[in-house]
Motif scaffolding. Structure first.
Motif, PDB file in Angstrom:
ATOM      1  N   ASP A  13      -8.640  -3.327   5.024  1.00 24.35           N
ATOM      2  CA  ASP A  13      -8.807  -4.594   4.307  1.00 24.35           C
ATOM      3  C   ASP A  13      -9.482  -5.667   5.160  1.00 24.35           C
ATOM      4  OD1 ASP A  13      -7.117  -5.523   1.540  1.00 24.35           O
ATOM      5  OD2 ASP A  13      -8.127  -7.066   2.741  1.00 24.35           O
TER       6      ASP A  13
ATOM      7  N   ILE B 115       2.055   1.113   5.845  1.00 21.86           N
ATOM      8  CA  ILE B 115       1.860   2.383   6.550  1.00 21.86           C
ATOM      9  C   ILE B 115       0.500   2.965   6.136  1.00 21.86           C
ATOM     10  CG2 ILE B 115       2.834   4.682   7.016  1.00 21.86           C
ATOM     11  CD1 ILE B 115       4.661   2.350   7.908  1.00 21.86           C
TER      12      ILE B 115
ATOM     13  N   GLY C 291       0.860  -1.193   0.000  1.00 22.44           N
ATOM     14  CA  GLY C 291       0.000   0.000   0.000  1.00 22.44           C
ATOM     15  C   GLY C 291       0.889   1.234   0.000  1.00 22.44           C
TER      16      GLY C 291
ATOM     17  N   VAL D  88      -2.658  -6.012  -2.252  1.00 25.15           N
ATOM     18  CA  VAL D  88      -1.529  -6.460  -1.436  1.00 25.15           C
ATOM     19  C   VAL D  88      -1.544  -7.977  -1.302  1.00 25.15           C
ATOM     20  CG1 VAL D  88      -0.679  -6.460   0.938  1.00 25.15           C
ATOM     21  CG2 VAL D  88      -1.235  -4.297  -0.174  1.00 25.15           C
TER      22      VAL D  88
ATOM     23  N   ASP E 121       0.467  -1.411  -4.822  1.00 22.29           N
ATOM     24  CA  ASP E 121      -0.760  -0.630  -4.598  1.00 22.29           C
ATOM     25  C   ASP E 121      -1.754  -1.023  -5.686  1.00 22.29           C
ATOM     26  OD1 ASP E 121      -1.125   2.246  -2.815  1.00 22.29           O
ATOM     27  OD2 ASP E 121      -2.690   1.669  -4.239  1.00 22.29           O
TER      28      ASP E 121
ATOM     29  N   ARG F 197       5.028   8.420  -0.141  1.00 21.99           N
ATOM     30  CA  ARG F 197       5.399   9.342   0.949  1.00 21.99           C
ATOM     31  C   ARG F 197       6.522   8.768   1.810  1.00 21.99           C
ATOM     32  NH1 ARG F 197       1.756  10.582   6.195  1.00 21.99           N
ATOM     33  NH2 ARG F 197       1.362   8.359   5.899  1.00 21.99           N
TER      34      ARG F 197
HETATM   35  C1  LIG Z   1      -3.545   6.341   2.977  1.00 21.88           C
HETATM   36  S1  LIG Z   1      -2.605   5.719   1.640  1.00 21.88           S
HETATM   37  C2  LIG Z   1      -1.008   5.512   2.410  1.00 21.88           C
HETATM   38  C3  LIG Z   1       0.085   5.398   1.394  1.00 21.88           C
HETATM   39  C4  LIG Z   1       1.494   5.293   1.954  1.00 21.88           C
HETATM   40  N1  LIG Z   1       1.729   4.031   2.627  1.00 21.88           N
HETATM   41  C5  LIG Z   1       1.779   6.457   2.866  1.00 21.88           C
HETATM   42  O1  LIG Z   1       1.990   6.256   4.073  1.00 21.88           O
HETATM   43  O2  LIG Z   1       1.741   7.594   2.380  1.00 21.88           O
HETATM   44  C6  LIG Z   1      -3.171   4.011   1.529  1.00 21.88           C
HETATM   45  C7  LIG Z   1      -2.763   3.353   0.215  1.00 21.88           C
HETATM   46  O3  LIG Z   1      -2.920   1.949   0.369  1.00 21.88           O
HETATM   47  C8  LIG Z   1      -3.539   1.427  -0.793  1.00 21.88           C
HETATM   48  N2  LIG Z   1      -4.218   0.191  -0.373  1.00 21.88           N
HETATM   49  C9  LIG Z   1      -5.058   0.011   0.681  1.00 21.88           C
HETATM   50  N3  LIG Z   1      -5.435  -1.292   0.779  1.00 21.88           N
HETATM   51  C10 LIG Z   1      -4.800  -1.928  -0.241  1.00 21.88           C
HETATM   52  C11 LIG Z   1      -4.776  -3.277  -0.680  1.00 21.88           C
HETATM   53  N4  LIG Z   1      -5.486  -4.232  -0.052  1.00 21.88           N
HETATM   54  N5  LIG Z   1      -4.044  -3.593  -1.760  1.00 21.88           N
HETATM   55  C12 LIG Z   1      -3.327  -2.642  -2.419  1.00 21.88           C
HETATM   56  N6  LIG Z   1      -3.313  -1.348  -2.056  1.00 21.88           N
HETATM   57  C13 LIG Z   1      -4.028  -0.996  -0.971  1.00 21.88           C
HETATM   58  C14 LIG Z   1      -4.467   2.529  -1.298  1.00 21.88           C
HETATM   59  O4  LIG Z   1      -4.745   2.423  -2.680  1.00 21.88           O
HETATM   60  C15 LIG Z   1      -3.637   3.774  -0.956  1.00 21.88           C
HETATM   61  O5  LIG Z   1      -2.807   4.157  -2.027  1.00 21.88           O
END
Ligand SMILES: C[S@@+](CC[C@H](N)C(=O)[O-])C[C@H]1O[C@@H](n2cnc3c(N)ncnc32)[C@H](O)[C@@H]1O
Length: 269
Positions: A130, A124, A58, A106, A79, A63
């Protein structure tokens, strides 16, 4: 059947209809990123070794992945959101660094990965939405090599209690208090979330054969957007010296660690 269809519709909605924000440019996100980055840099330096293999589950727009990959570590970022990965690629290019980017959920990506194949794994502020939270954590522990570090940012129970009370969703409070996952009200709909207490995190760690190294609070007296503590203090509205004061306040008391927007758990396999 109806519940299953609703769950599927929500997963599709989360994946395809949300317009992602580039959190590397958002002022409040930058403030919280600094807290993560300081802890991650410190732990990786203690861990030793250059060119570590790091998985970011994710990764969003990068960031965390972009500044840590600049230290010379080799990132695999997963992602399911194409626009997030496009922004991650732009941010990696602008920073003069690289990562392998995988556009998948993921879990779909993890199941294809070999045991013990990473020196560090990150999730993070990502997987707490999920429904397969526990399964994802199991696979993250599996792909981590013995002695490797796991960095998971969990939503705290306190965050959702505050949010439900602040938004008048009193019918969600008992669920949040008694369980650590479930469908919570968000606007007119309900979405699935996971939230943790210190006890939940410790039990999960024990079941995965992980040793807890630290818990770091992310935002115990602040928030932004629809966070319950936005009215107390929004770091995105502060100048540099005010942010410094807020950071000292937010990291001064271990007793507050489980009252943050998130808690970063660092563990060793
Ligand atoms: C709030 S953002 C945080 C991104 C990064 N880790 C940060 O700290 O800036 C959450 C990200 O996780 C991705 N995400 C959430 N659940 C996911 C999953 N099951 N599989 C793939 N991506 C996922 C979303 O698309 C999003 O881009």
């Amino acid at each position: 059947m109806i519940k299953k269809t609703m769950g599927l519709m929500q997963r599709v909605a989360r994946r395809y209809t949300r317009v992602p924000v580039d959190s590397t440019r958002h002022p409040a996100e930058q403030y919280y990123a600094q807290i993560y980055l300081d802890e991650i840099r410190k732990r990786l330096a203690e861990h030793g070794g250059e060119g570590l293999r790091v998985l970011d589950a994710g990764c969003g727009s990068g960031r965390i992945m972009v500044p840590i990959s600049q230290l010379g570590h080799h990132f695999t970022g997963i992602d399911y959101h194409r626009d997030s990965l496009r922004m991650a690629k732009e941010n990696l290019d602008a920073a003069g660094t690289k990562a392998e980017l995988i556009e998948k959920s993921v879990l779909d990506a993890l199941v294809t990965m070999e045991d013990n194949s990473f020196d560090a794994v990150f999730a993070i502020e990502s997987i707490y939405v999920d429904e397969q939270y526990d399964t994802i954590l199991k696979h993250m522990a599996r792909v981590l090599r013995p002695g490797g570090l796991m960095f998971i940012s969990h939503r705290t129970r306190f965050f959702y209690l505050g949010k439900a009370l602040a938004e008048g969703h009193f019918d969600d409070v008992a669920l949040i208090a008694r369980h650590n996952h479930g469908m919570l009200r968000k606007g007119l709909h309900r979405f699935h979330y996971n939230w943790q207490t210190r006890g939940h995190i410790e039990r999960t760690n024990a079941s995965l054969g992980l040793t807890m190294l630290s818990l770091t609070a992310i935002g115990v007296c602040s928030g932004f957007g629809s966070d319950p503590l936005t009215a107390v203090c929004d770091p995105g509205t502060l100048d540099g010296s005010q942010k410094k004061v807020l950071r000292e306040v937010e990291t001064c008391d271990d007793d507050l660690v489980m009252t943050g927007r998130y808690v970063l758990a660092v563990s060793r396999k």
